[in-house]
Design an enzyme around this catalytic site. Structure first.
Site, PDB file in Angstrom:
ATOM      1  N   ASP A  33      33.982  47.529  36.952  1.00 59.62           N
ATOM      2  CA  ASP A  33      33.968  47.173  38.379  1.00 59.62           C
ATOM      3  C   ASP A  33      32.567  46.665  38.743  1.00 59.62           C
ATOM      4  O   ASP A  33      31.556  47.231  38.320  1.00 59.62           O
ATOM      5  CB  ASP A  33      34.336  48.393  39.223  1.00 59.62           C
ATOM      6  CG  ASP A  33      34.686  48.014  40.661  1.00 59.62           C
ATOM      7  OD1 ASP A  33      35.865  48.178  41.044  1.00 59.62           O
ATOM      8  OD2 ASP A  33      33.788  47.567  41.401  1.00 59.62           O
ATOM      9  N   ILE A  34      32.510  45.624  39.555  1.00 59.58           N
ATOM     10  CA  ILE A  34      31.226  45.019  39.927  1.00 59.58           C
ATOM     11  C   ILE A  34      30.416  45.923  40.857  1.00 59.58           C
ATOM     12  O   ILE A  34      29.194  45.793  40.959  1.00 59.58           O
ATOM     13  CB  ILE A  34      31.482  43.639  40.589  1.00 59.58           C
ATOM     14  CG1 ILE A  34      30.270  42.742  40.472  1.00 59.58           C
ATOM     15  CG2 ILE A  34      31.935  43.770  42.037  1.00 59.58           C
ATOM     16  CD1 ILE A  34      30.555  41.287  40.817  1.00 59.58           C
ATOM     17  N   ASN A  91      45.280  51.327  44.708  1.00 54.32           N
ATOM     18  CA  ASN A  91      45.543  51.107  46.126  1.00 54.32           C
ATOM     19  C   ASN A  91      46.683  50.111  46.259  1.00 54.32           C
ATOM     20  O   ASN A  91      46.669  49.046  45.639  1.00 54.32           O
ATOM     21  CB  ASN A  91      44.286  50.555  46.807  1.00 54.32           C
ATOM     22  CG  ASN A  91      43.157  51.569  46.801  1.00 54.32           C
ATOM     23  OD1 ASN A  91      43.371  52.746  47.017  1.00 54.32           O
ATOM     24  ND2 ASN A  91      41.946  51.104  46.538  1.00 54.32           N
ATOM     25  N   GLU A  99      41.903  45.574  48.360  1.00 52.51           N
ATOM     26  CA  GLU A  99      41.160  44.356  48.690  1.00 52.51           C
ATOM     27  C   GLU A  99      41.555  43.170  47.815  1.00 52.51           C
ATOM     28  O   GLU A  99      41.538  42.030  48.268  1.00 52.51           O
ATOM     29  CB  GLU A  99      39.654  44.607  48.556  1.00 52.51           C
ATOM     30  CG  GLU A  99      39.117  45.535  49.643  1.00 52.51           C
ATOM     31  CD  GLU A  99      37.636  45.835  49.485  1.00 52.51           C
ATOM     32  OE1 GLU A  99      37.026  45.345  48.517  1.00 52.51           O
ATOM     33  OE2 GLU A  99      37.105  46.579  50.327  1.00 52.51           O
ATOM     34  N   VAL A 100      41.857  43.434  46.557  1.00 53.92           N
ATOM     35  CA  VAL A 100      42.199  42.345  45.632  1.00 53.92           C
ATOM     36  C   VAL A 100      43.706  42.415  45.349  1.00 53.92           C
ATOM     37  O   VAL A 100      44.197  43.411  44.802  1.00 53.92           O
ATOM     38  CB  VAL A 100      41.397  42.452  44.315  1.00 53.92           C
ATOM     39  CG1 VAL A 100      41.767  41.298  43.388  1.00 53.92           C
ATOM     40  CG2 VAL A 100      39.896  42.443  44.592  1.00 53.92           C
ATOM     41  N   HIS A 104      45.689  46.593  40.056  1.00 58.83           N
ATOM     42  CA  HIS A 104      44.611  47.140  39.211  1.00 58.83           C
ATOM     43  C   HIS A 104      44.575  48.647  39.370  1.00 58.83           C
ATOM     44  O   HIS A 104      44.838  49.181  40.441  1.00 58.83           O
ATOM     45  CB  HIS A 104      43.254  46.535  39.567  1.00 58.83           C
ATOM     46  CG  HIS A 104      42.931  46.562  41.040  1.00 58.83           C
ATOM     47  ND1 HIS A 104      43.476  45.669  41.922  1.00 58.83           N
ATOM     48  CD2 HIS A 104      42.115  47.354  41.771  1.00 58.83           C
ATOM     49  CE1 HIS A 104      43.023  45.914  43.139  1.00 58.83           C
ATOM     50  NE2 HIS A 104      42.194  46.945  43.074  1.00 58.83           N
ATOM     51  N   MET A 105      44.240  49.305  38.281  1.00 55.49           N
ATOM     52  CA  MET A 105      43.970  50.738  38.299  1.00 55.49           C
ATOM     53  C   MET A 105      42.460  50.909  38.200  1.00 55.49           C
ATOM     54  O   MET A 105      41.820  50.296  37.341  1.00 55.49           O
ATOM     55  CB  MET A 105      44.624  51.445  37.116  1.00 55.49           C
ATOM     56  CG  MET A 105      46.121  51.547  37.205  1.00 55.49           C
ATOM     57  SD  MET A 105      46.605  52.696  38.510  1.00 55.49           S
ATOM     58  CE  MET A 105      48.382  52.537  38.406  1.00 55.49           C
ATOM     59  N   HIS A 106      41.913  51.739  39.071  1.00 54.40           N
ATOM     60  CA  HIS A 106      40.521  52.146  38.956  1.00 54.40           C
ATOM     61  C   HIS A 106      40.504  53.366  38.035  1.00 54.40           C
ATOM     62  O   HIS A 106      41.226  54.334  38.278  1.00 54.40           O
ATOM     63  CB  HIS A 106      39.964  52.591  40.311  1.00 54.40           C
ATOM     64  CG  HIS A 106      39.949  51.529  41.365  1.00 54.40           C
ATOM     65  ND1 HIS A 106      38.795  50.865  41.721  1.00 54.40           N
ATOM     66  CD2 HIS A 106      40.936  51.026  42.158  1.00 54.40           C
ATOM     67  CE1 HIS A 106      39.070  50.010  42.696  1.00 54.40           C
ATOM     68  NE2 HIS A 106      40.357  50.092  42.989  1.00 54.40           N
TER      69      HIS A 106
HETATM   70  P1  5GP Z   1      40.647  47.545  45.738  1.00 50.98           P
HETATM   71  O1  5GP Z   1      39.972  47.866  47.027  1.00 50.98           O
HETATM   72  O2  5GP Z   1      41.432  46.260  45.813  1.00 50.98           O
HETATM   73  O3  5GP Z   1      41.473  48.700  45.220  1.00 50.98           O
HETATM   74  O4  5GP Z   1      39.503  47.385  44.667  1.00 50.98           O
HETATM   75  C1  5GP Z   1      38.951  46.150  44.323  1.00 50.98           C
HETATM   76  C2  5GP Z   1      37.789  46.413  43.378  1.00 50.98           C
HETATM   77  O5  5GP Z   1      37.426  45.193  42.782  1.00 50.98           O
HETATM   78  C3  5GP Z   1      36.540  46.959  44.082  1.00 50.98           C
HETATM   79  O6  5GP Z   1      36.193  48.217  43.513  1.00 50.98           O
HETATM   80  C4  5GP Z   1      35.480  45.877  43.832  1.00 50.98           C
HETATM   81  O7  5GP Z   1      34.194  46.411  43.587  1.00 50.98           O
HETATM   82  C5  5GP Z   1      36.037  45.164  42.613  1.00 50.98           C
HETATM   83  N1  5GP Z   1      35.654  43.751  42.538  1.00 50.98           N
HETATM   84  C6  5GP Z   1      35.715  42.830  43.536  1.00 50.98           C
HETATM   85  N2  5GP Z   1      35.313  41.626  43.096  1.00 50.98           N
HETATM   86  C7  5GP Z   1      34.997  41.788  41.786  1.00 50.98           C
HETATM   87  C8  5GP Z   1      34.519  40.877  40.781  1.00 50.98           C
HETATM   88  O8  5GP Z   1      34.294  39.695  40.987  1.00 50.98           O
HETATM   89  N3  5GP Z   1      34.313  41.409  39.537  1.00 50.98           N
HETATM   90  C9  5GP Z   1      34.544  42.726  39.260  1.00 50.98           C
HETATM   91  N4  5GP Z   1      34.301  43.140  38.004  1.00 50.98           N
HETATM   92  N5  5GP Z   1      35.000  43.599  40.179  1.00 50.98           N
HETATM   93  C10 5GP Z   1      35.221  43.122  41.434  1.00 50.98           C
END
Ligand code: 5GP
Length: 121
Positions: A33-34, A91, A99-100, A104-106
């Site tokens: 994660d970034i 999420n 957000e994306v 995806h699984m964290h």
């Molecule tokens: P969400 O809120 O959708 O569950 O999590 C999205 C995750 O994607 C966040 O933890 C965010 O830091 C990560 N993320 C967003 N943009 C990028 C990117 O360009 N590269 C990487 N490696 N992670 C990203």
């Protein structure tokens, strides 16, 4: 929800933007994660175009589901957190703050991750 092929993870899958790859197989890609929320914070994604967990559960093949499950476990092994423990979060949907819009699984670990945070009613 209609899949948006311009989302950031679709661009990572197409190689249009870089990622720190941890693991890959025919059906999955895992990368750091970034904006890590724990010493180890990896995102595991399917290569198929699935918006979220609901979409994946409804339409992915059994082979893709098995590969996704195994990839999460493999990432925990590869990053050294399988013995100390880790949290897996996805999420999904409006209330989740996803957000994306690519499933995806964290995978979070490497230190105690604290109690599960829930929204107040
Ligand atoms: P969400 O809120 O959708 O569950 O999590 C999205 C995750 O994607 C966040 O933890 C965010 O830091 C990560 N993320 C967003 N943009 C990028 C990117 O360009 N590269 C990487 N490696 N992670 C990203």
């Amino acid at each position: 929800m209609t899949y948006d092929s311009n989302n950031i993870f679709a661009k990572i899958l197409r190689g249009e933007i870089p990622c720190k790859k941890i693991d890959e197989d025919e059906h999955t890609l895992s990368f750091a994660d970034i904006n890590p929320q724990a010493p180890v914070h990896i995102l595991v994604i399917p290569k198929g175009a699935y918006c979220d967990w609901a979409d994946f559960a409804a339409t992915a093949s059994a082979v893709e589901m098995a590969a996704f499950t195994k990839a999460i476990h493999r990432v925990a092994e590869l990053t050294g957190i399988s013995k100390t423990g880790y949290r897996v979060i996805s999420n999904t949907g409006l209330d989740s703050h996803q957000e994306v819009p690519h499933l995806h699984m964290h995978v979070l670990g490497g230190a105690p991750v604290g109690p599960l945070v829930l929204a107040k009613s």
